[in-house]
Design a protein around this motif. Structure first.
Motif, PDB file in Angstrom:
ATOM      1  N   VAL A 205      44.382  48.623  37.037  1.00 38.72           N
ATOM      2  CA  VAL A 205      43.200  48.081  37.714  1.00 38.72           C
ATOM      3  C   VAL A 205      42.219  47.639  36.650  1.00 38.72           C
ATOM      4  CG1 VAL A 205      43.437  49.466  39.798  1.00 38.72           C
ATOM      5  CG2 VAL A 205      42.120  50.352  37.873  1.00 38.72           C
ATOM      6  N   ASP A 206      41.330  46.733  37.030  1.00 36.89           N
ATOM      7  CA  ASP A 206      40.270  46.302  36.125  1.00 36.89           C
ATOM      8  C   ASP A 206      39.059  47.182  36.379  1.00 36.89           C
ATOM      9  OD1 ASP A 206      38.376  45.115  34.570  1.00 36.89           O
ATOM     10  OD2 ASP A 206      38.717  43.074  35.289  1.00 36.89           O
ATOM     11  N   LEU A 207      38.888  48.199  35.546  1.00 35.90           N
ATOM     12  CA  LEU A 207      37.804  49.145  35.760  1.00 35.90           C
ATOM     13  C   LEU A 207      36.436  48.469  35.686  1.00 35.90           C
ATOM     14  CD1 LEU A 207      39.088  52.245  33.735  1.00 35.90           C
ATOM     15  CD2 LEU A 207      39.348  51.752  36.162  1.00 35.90           C
ATOM     16  N   ALA A 208      36.348  47.347  34.989  1.00 36.80           N
ATOM     17  CA  ALA A 208      35.074  46.652  34.866  1.00 36.80           C
ATOM     18  C   ALA A 208      34.627  46.050  36.189  1.00 36.80           C
ATOM     19  CB  ALA A 208      35.179  45.553  33.811  1.00 36.80           C
ATOM     20  N   GLU A 209      35.564  45.889  37.109  1.00 38.18           N
ATOM     21  CA  GLU A 209      35.242  45.264  38.388  1.00 38.18           C
ATOM     22  C   GLU A 209      34.933  46.274  39.486  1.00 38.18           C
ATOM     23  OE1 GLU A 209      38.324  42.590  39.439  1.00 38.18           O
ATOM     24  OE2 GLU A 209      37.993  41.237  37.742  1.00 38.18           O
ATOM     25  N   THR A 210      34.945  47.547  39.178  1.00 38.10           N
ATOM     26  CA  THR A 210      34.712  48.553  40.220  1.00 38.10           C
ATOM     27  C   THR A 210      33.236  48.788  40.476  1.00 38.10           C
ATOM     28  OG1 THR A 210      34.703  50.400  38.650  1.00 38.10           O
ATOM     29  CG2 THR A 210      36.842  49.729  39.550  1.00 38.10           C
ATOM     30  N   ASP A 211      32.354  48.300  39.646  1.00 37.95           N
ATOM     31  CA  ASP A 211      30.888  48.367  39.706  1.00 37.95           C
ATOM     32  C   ASP A 211      30.335  49.789  39.737  1.00 37.95           C
ATOM     33  OD1 ASP A 211      30.898  49.359  42.349  1.00 37.95           O
ATOM     34  OD2 ASP A 211      30.397  47.448  43.261  1.00 37.95           O
ATOM     35  N   GLY A 212      31.201  50.777  39.451  1.00 37.59           N
ATOM     36  CA  GLY A 212      30.738  52.152  39.367  1.00 37.59           C
ATOM     37  C   GLY A 212      30.449  52.817  40.691  1.00 37.59           C
ATOM     38  N   LEU A 213      30.705  52.123  41.806  1.00 38.33           N
ATOM     39  CA  LEU A 213      30.355  52.677  43.113  1.00 38.33           C
ATOM     40  C   LEU A 213      31.576  53.132  43.899  1.00 38.33           C
ATOM     41  CD1 LEU A 213      27.607  50.099  44.188  1.00 38.33           C
ATOM     42  CD2 LEU A 213      27.300  52.353  43.159  1.00 38.33           C
ATOM     43  N   SER A 214      32.734  53.068  43.292  1.00 36.51           N
ATOM     44  CA  SER A 214      33.945  53.475  43.988  1.00 36.51           C
ATOM     45  C   SER A 214      33.860  54.937  44.408  1.00 36.51           C
ATOM     46  CB  SER A 214      35.164  53.268  43.084  1.00 36.51           C
ATOM     47  OG  SER A 214      36.319  53.796  43.689  1.00 36.51           O
ATOM     48  N   LEU A 215      34.360  55.244  45.599  1.00 35.51           N
ATOM     49  CA  LEU A 215      34.384  56.620  46.070  1.00 35.51           C
ATOM     50  C   LEU A 215      35.625  57.356  45.584  1.00 35.51           C
ATOM     51  CD1 LEU A 215      33.005  56.318  49.700  1.00 35.51           C
ATOM     52  CD2 LEU A 215      31.853  57.205  47.693  1.00 35.51           C
ATOM     53  N   ILE A 216      36.505  56.654  44.884  1.00 34.32           N
ATOM     54  CA  ILE A 216      37.661  57.286  44.251  1.00 34.32           C
ATOM     55  C   ILE A 216      37.671  56.841  42.805  1.00 34.32           C
ATOM     56  CG2 ILE A 216      40.163  57.500  44.175  1.00 34.32           C
ATOM     57  CD1 ILE A 216      40.281  56.973  47.129  1.00 34.32           C
ATOM     58  N   ASN A 217      37.718  57.807  41.901  1.00 33.29           N
ATOM     59  CA  ASN A 217      37.714  57.470  40.491  1.00 33.29           C
ATOM     60  C   ASN A 217      38.578  58.441  39.695  1.00 33.29           C
ATOM     61  OD1 ASN A 217      36.650  55.662  38.465  1.00 33.29           O
ATOM     62  ND2 ASN A 217      35.619  57.459  37.604  1.00 33.29           N
ATOM     63  N   PRO A 218      39.478  57.916  38.805  1.00 33.94           N
ATOM     64  CA  PRO A 218      39.791  56.512  38.586  1.00 33.94           C
ATOM     65  C   PRO A 218      40.311  55.839  39.876  1.00 33.94           C
ATOM     66  CG  PRO A 218      40.742  57.871  36.855  1.00 33.94           C
ATOM     67  CD  PRO A 218      40.270  58.803  37.925  1.00 33.94           C
ATOM     68  N   PRO A 219      40.153  54.508  39.978  1.00 34.30           N
ATOM     69  CA  PRO A 219      40.607  53.818  41.198  1.00 34.30           C
ATOM     70  C   PRO A 219      42.099  53.988  41.435  1.00 34.30           C
ATOM     71  CG  PRO A 219      39.161  52.423  39.901  1.00 34.30           C
ATOM     72  CD  PRO A 219      39.489  53.611  39.040  1.00 34.30           C
ATOM     73  N   LEU A 220      42.482  54.009  42.693  1.00 36.04           N
ATOM     74  CA  LEU A 220      43.895  54.074  43.040  1.00 36.04           C
ATOM     75  C   LEU A 220      44.608  52.809  42.630  1.00 36.04           C
ATOM     76  CD1 LEU A 220      43.517  55.520  46.657  1.00 36.04           C
ATOM     77  CD2 LEU A 220      44.327  56.771  44.655  1.00 36.04           C
ATOM     78  N   GLU A 221      45.895  52.937  42.347  1.00 37.50           N
ATOM     79  CA  GLU A 221      46.697  51.793  41.969  1.00 37.50           C
ATOM     80  C   GLU A 221      47.509  51.309  43.174  1.00 37.50           C
ATOM     81  OE1 GLU A 221      47.076  52.644  37.233  1.00 37.50           O
ATOM     82  OE2 GLU A 221      48.686  53.413  38.494  1.00 37.50           O
ATOM     83  N   VAL A 222      48.254  50.255  42.972  1.00 35.98           N
ATOM     84  CA  VAL A 222      49.023  49.652  44.055  1.00 35.98           C
ATOM     85  C   VAL A 222      49.987  50.664  44.650  1.00 35.98           C
ATOM     86  CG1 VAL A 222      50.699  47.852  44.630  1.00 35.98           C
ATOM     87  CG2 VAL A 222      48.844  47.358  43.032  1.00 35.98           C
ATOM     88  N   GLY A 223      49.993  50.771  45.971  1.00 36.58           N
ATOM     89  CA  GLY A 223      50.902  51.683  46.657  1.00 36.58           C
ATOM     90  C   GLY A 223      50.271  52.984  47.074  1.00 36.58           C
ATOM     91  N   PHE A 224      49.083  53.272  46.540  1.00 34.71           N
ATOM     92  CA  PHE A 224      48.417  54.529  46.845  1.00 34.71           C
ATOM     93  C   PHE A 224      47.129  54.294  47.650  1.00 34.71           C
ATOM     94  CE2 PHE A 224      51.037  55.271  43.165  1.00 34.71           C
ATOM     95  CZ  PHE A 224      51.646  56.489  43.460  1.00 34.71           C
TER      96      PHE A 224
END
Length: 224
Positions: A205-224
């Motif tokens: 994933v492009d962590l720079a595009e998550t804007d820091g507001l994701s409710l899951i961190n690190p972001p989930l990857e494809v399939g999850f």
């Protein structure tokens, strides 16, 4: 290559089910060699048996010191060819006897955003405290209860005065997402621990595009 794992349970095994389903979808690179429970009536054993996964029951009540119980668990798991362990609702504190048998290869799921609300009723404790955000944590296991380095966390809203069971269900849905993800990262040897920090290699994933507001961190990857 699939990582040979054991899944330890004490109850319904819904997190076990989430792992099995990801395996069935060819998303998880693991092979469950055995599902072990300290309770003979754990429904999770039936879940495993439905997929032809070997099971074992080992009651802690049949042993004296915790170390004796852990040593027997290690024997069973090693004989099954297990290299890593997933604690999915296993309601026992493990000792160095077990930790030293699988160094850096034991993952647990806890129904709270650690370090807040460790212990047997993380969801209920959070609800009673009146938090605005609750959640769950997948973490490495060490000698202290719900203490090891954090792999991934998910947050969900908590509403004033709501039924605790509603919050539990909301958290559980996220457990079913982040635990398989953590297990896959472990299986692909993409996790490293530096002090209390877990670093993830080659994130999809492009962590720079998550804007820091994701409710899951690190972001989930494809399939999850």
């Amino acid at each position: 290559m699939s990582l040979p794992i054991a899944v330890l349970i004490s109850g319904s095994g819904s997190n076990l089910q989430s792992i099995i389903e990801k395996m069935e979808d060819n998303i998880l690179d693991v092979d469950i060699k055995v599902v072990l429970s300290n309770k003979a009536d754990a429904y999770g054993l039936k879940r495993a048996e439905a997929y032809g996964i070997p099971t074992a029951v080992l009651s802690h009540k049949d042993f004296g010191p915790r170390e004796e119980f852990d040593a027997e668990m290690v024997r069973i798991l090693k004989e099954a060819g297990v290299e890593a362990v997933v604690m999915a609702g296993f309601m026992r504190i493990i000792t160095p006897v077990f930790l030293n048998a699988f160094p850096g290869k034991i993952v647990n799921i806890h129904p709270a955003i650690l370090p807040s609300f460790p212990g047997v009723d993380g969801q209920g404790d959070a609800a009673k405290y009146g938090v605005q955000l609750a959640g769950c944590t997948a973490h490495f296991v060490d000698e202290k209860m719900d203490h090891g380095a954090v792999i991934i966390q998910a947050a969900v809203p908590a509403y004033p005065g709501e039924d605790e069971d509603e919050l539990r269900e909301r958290i559980l849905k996220q457990e079913h997402r982040i635990l398989p993800q953590a297990v896959q990262w472990l299986a692909k040897d993409r996790l490293s621990v530096e002090g209390r920090f877990v670093k993830l290699a080659e994130a999809d994933v492009d962590l720079a595009e998550t804007d820091g507001l994701s409710l899951i961190n690190p972001p989930l990857e494809v399939g999850f």
